[in-house]
Design a protein around this motif. Sequence first.
Motif, PDB file in Angstrom:
ATOM      1  N   THR A  26     -34.935  -9.454 -12.961  1.00 52.26           N
ATOM      2  CA  THR A  26     -36.252  -9.698 -12.367  1.00 52.26           C
ATOM      3  C   THR A  26     -36.472 -11.185 -12.123  1.00 52.26           C
ATOM      4  O   THR A  26     -36.934 -11.602 -11.051  1.00 52.26           O
ATOM      5  CB  THR A  26     -37.354  -9.150 -13.281  1.00 52.26           C
ATOM      6  OG1 THR A  26     -37.168  -7.749 -13.461  1.00 52.26           O
ATOM      7  CG2 THR A  26     -38.725  -9.402 -12.675  1.00 52.26           C
ATOM      8  N   ASN A  27     -36.141 -12.001 -13.120  1.00 51.97           N
ATOM      9  CA  ASN A  27     -36.300 -13.450 -12.966  1.00 51.97           C
ATOM     10  C   ASN A  27     -35.372 -13.997 -11.881  1.00 51.97           C
ATOM     11  O   ASN A  27     -35.750 -14.886 -11.109  1.00 51.97           O
ATOM     12  CB  ASN A  27     -36.046 -14.159 -14.283  1.00 51.97           C
ATOM     13  CG  ASN A  27     -37.151 -13.924 -15.296  1.00 51.97           C
ATOM     14  OD1 ASN A  27     -38.274 -13.582 -14.919  1.00 51.97           O
ATOM     15  ND2 ASN A  27     -36.849 -14.086 -16.580  1.00 51.97           N
ATOM     16  N   VAL A  36     -38.502 -17.269  -4.107  1.00 51.29           N
ATOM     17  CA  VAL A  36     -38.961 -18.640  -3.870  1.00 51.29           C
ATOM     18  C   VAL A  36     -38.141 -19.285  -2.753  1.00 51.29           C
ATOM     19  O   VAL A  36     -38.672 -19.991  -1.888  1.00 51.29           O
ATOM     20  CB  VAL A  36     -38.875 -19.476  -5.160  1.00 51.29           C
ATOM     21  CG1 VAL A  36     -39.158 -20.945  -4.877  1.00 51.29           C
ATOM     22  CG2 VAL A  36     -39.864 -18.949  -6.200  1.00 51.29           C
ATOM     23  N   VAL A  37     -36.838 -19.030  -2.761  1.00 45.81           N
ATOM     24  CA  VAL A  37     -35.976 -19.568  -1.705  1.00 45.81           C
ATOM     25  C   VAL A  37     -36.384 -19.008  -0.348  1.00 45.81           C
ATOM     26  O   VAL A  37     -36.457 -19.740   0.654  1.00 45.81           O
ATOM     27  CB  VAL A  37     -34.499 -19.243  -2.003  1.00 45.81           C
ATOM     28  CG1 VAL A  37     -33.602 -19.710  -0.859  1.00 45.81           C
ATOM     29  CG2 VAL A  37     -34.062 -19.887  -3.308  1.00 45.81           C
ATOM     30  N   LEU A  96     -25.122 -11.089  -8.938  1.00 45.19           N
ATOM     31  CA  LEU A  96     -25.979 -10.981 -10.120  1.00 45.19           C
ATOM     32  C   LEU A  96     -26.134  -9.566 -10.657  1.00 45.19           C
ATOM     33  O   LEU A  96     -26.865  -9.360 -11.628  1.00 45.19           O
ATOM     34  CB  LEU A  96     -27.366 -11.565  -9.785  1.00 45.19           C
ATOM     35  CG  LEU A  96     -27.344 -13.023  -9.294  1.00 45.19           C
ATOM     36  CD1 LEU A  96     -28.739 -13.475  -8.903  1.00 45.19           C
ATOM     37  CD2 LEU A  96     -26.760 -13.952 -10.362  1.00 45.19           C
ATOM     38  N   THR A  97     -25.497  -8.583 -10.046  1.00 48.11           N
ATOM     39  CA  THR A  97     -25.563  -7.219 -10.572  1.00 48.11           C
ATOM     40  C   THR A  97     -24.150  -6.685 -10.803  1.00 48.11           C
ATOM     41  O   THR A  97     -23.210  -7.068 -10.107  1.00 48.11           O
ATOM     42  CB  THR A  97     -26.296  -6.271  -9.601  1.00 48.11           C
ATOM     43  OG1 THR A  97     -25.559  -6.166  -8.386  1.00 48.11           O
ATOM     44  CG2 THR A  97     -27.699  -6.762  -9.302  1.00 48.11           C
ATOM     45  N   GLU A 143     -33.147  -0.807  -7.397  1.00 54.33           N
ATOM     46  CA  GLU A 143     -34.575  -0.930  -7.100  1.00 54.33           C
ATOM     47  C   GLU A 143     -34.982  -2.395  -6.979  1.00 54.33           C
ATOM     48  O   GLU A 143     -35.767  -2.769  -6.093  1.00 54.33           O
ATOM     49  CB  GLU A 143     -35.403  -0.244  -8.193  1.00 54.33           C
ATOM     50  CG  GLU A 143     -35.266   1.272  -8.204  1.00 54.33           C
ATOM     51  CD  GLU A 143     -36.006   1.901  -9.370  1.00 54.33           C
ATOM     52  OE1 GLU A 143     -36.632   1.130 -10.145  1.00 54.33           O
ATOM     53  OE2 GLU A 143     -35.974   3.144  -9.499  1.00 54.33           O
ATOM     54  N   THR A 144     -34.436  -3.227  -7.863  1.00 55.83           N
ATOM     55  CA  THR A 144     -34.760  -4.652  -7.804  1.00 55.83           C
ATOM     56  C   THR A 144     -34.268  -5.276  -6.509  1.00 55.83           C
ATOM     57  O   THR A 144     -34.972  -6.081  -5.884  1.00 55.83           O
ATOM     58  CB  THR A 144     -34.127  -5.397  -9.000  1.00 55.83           C
ATOM     59  OG1 THR A 144     -34.608  -4.836 -10.219  1.00 55.83           O
ATOM     60  CG2 THR A 144     -34.475  -6.881  -8.961  1.00 55.83           C
ATOM     61  N   ALA A 145     -33.072  -4.893  -6.089  1.00 55.84           N
ATOM     62  CA  ALA A 145     -32.517  -5.424  -4.838  1.00 55.84           C
ATOM     63  C   ALA A 145     -33.371  -5.004  -3.640  1.00 55.84           C
ATOM     64  O   ALA A 145     -33.647  -5.811  -2.741  1.00 55.84           O
ATOM     65  CB  ALA A 145     -31.079  -4.958  -4.656  1.00 55.84           C
ATOM     66  N   VAL A 146     -33.799  -3.737  -3.626  1.00 54.72           N
ATOM     67  CA  VAL A 146     -34.634  -3.250  -2.526  1.00 54.72           C
ATOM     68  C   VAL A 146     -35.984  -3.950  -2.529  1.00 54.72           C
ATOM     69  O   VAL A 146     -36.504  -4.362  -1.475  1.00 54.72           O
ATOM     70  CB  VAL A 146     -34.808  -1.725  -2.629  1.00 54.72           C
ATOM     71  CG1 VAL A 146     -35.838  -1.237  -1.607  1.00 54.72           C
ATOM     72  CG2 VAL A 146     -33.479  -1.021  -2.408  1.00 54.72           C
ATOM     73  N   LEU A 147     -36.562  -4.127  -3.721  1.00 53.38           N
ATOM     74  CA  LEU A 147     -37.844  -4.824  -3.817  1.00 53.38           C
ATOM     75  C   LEU A 147     -37.708  -6.282  -3.401  1.00 53.38           C
ATOM     76  O   LEU A 147     -38.610  -6.840  -2.769  1.00 53.38           O
ATOM     77  CB  LEU A 147     -38.389  -4.727  -5.243  1.00 53.38           C
ATOM     78  CG  LEU A 147     -38.954  -3.360  -5.652  1.00 53.38           C
ATOM     79  CD1 LEU A 147     -39.330  -3.360  -7.128  1.00 53.38           C
ATOM     80  CD2 LEU A 147     -40.167  -3.005  -4.796  1.00 53.38           C
TER      81      LEU A 147
END
Length: 252
Positions: A52-53, A60-61, A89-90, A105-109
């Motif tokens: 998540t972080n 931000v980028v 990172l995964t 899910e994190t990648a899609v978000l």
Amino acid sequence: MSTGTSTWRMPHSTNGTRVRLSRDGIALAAGLLAPFLVALALVPVRTRLSHTNAALVLVVVVVAVAALGSRTAGALAALSAAAWFDFFLTRPYETFDISASADLETAVLLLAVGALVSQLAARARRLEVVTVTDAAHLELLHRTADLARSPNSADTVVDHVRGELVALLGLRACRFEYGTLLGRPARLLKDGGVSGGWAEDEVELRVYGNGRYLGRFMLSPGPGPLPPLQARLVAVTLADQTGAALDTAGPA
């Protein structure tokens, strides 16, 4: 006051266009490379950094790229960020496969939020440009109005407005004709519309004083597209100010 046709020519300036194209090119390059470099920099700490972080860092980028450039650059940055988040990172690392559903899910978000934020940043940038442009137009109209009220000759106002029209509308050249209407060129209308099209041929901008036709600016369009409506309306107002100055000065 001189009679006949007064001529003034000025090369079309492309400095603003070049700066804009240069900035957009840099933003597109940043949209492609910046997420890659940041994701690569996070590799040494990827086992200690939550996904998540890491995704927030990449958002931000994306925001930075969108603020620098266009919506396209922001969208490219969002795609790049999602891809390199997946790759670096995964698990499994250094592949574009994701084994955990939470990481997917994190990648899609990341992609969705990055795209949305880039749209907002690009819109904010456009609004800032519109505000600056409005202020510049207001200053231009005030400056011309002051000149029209001064003891300077009406010819001075005509020369001043000719130069302002070239810069405002991106013209190749501009001249002013006193007297009779000749021919049927395209015309810049009071509402900012263009009758006959904004083409390579000259476009007339008629000047009236106290309801009386006094002359016209003959506009030679530059190579760019039709100027924005706001700029065309400012041009019409400049013509009105010229008409007031000519009417006060009396017959040519």
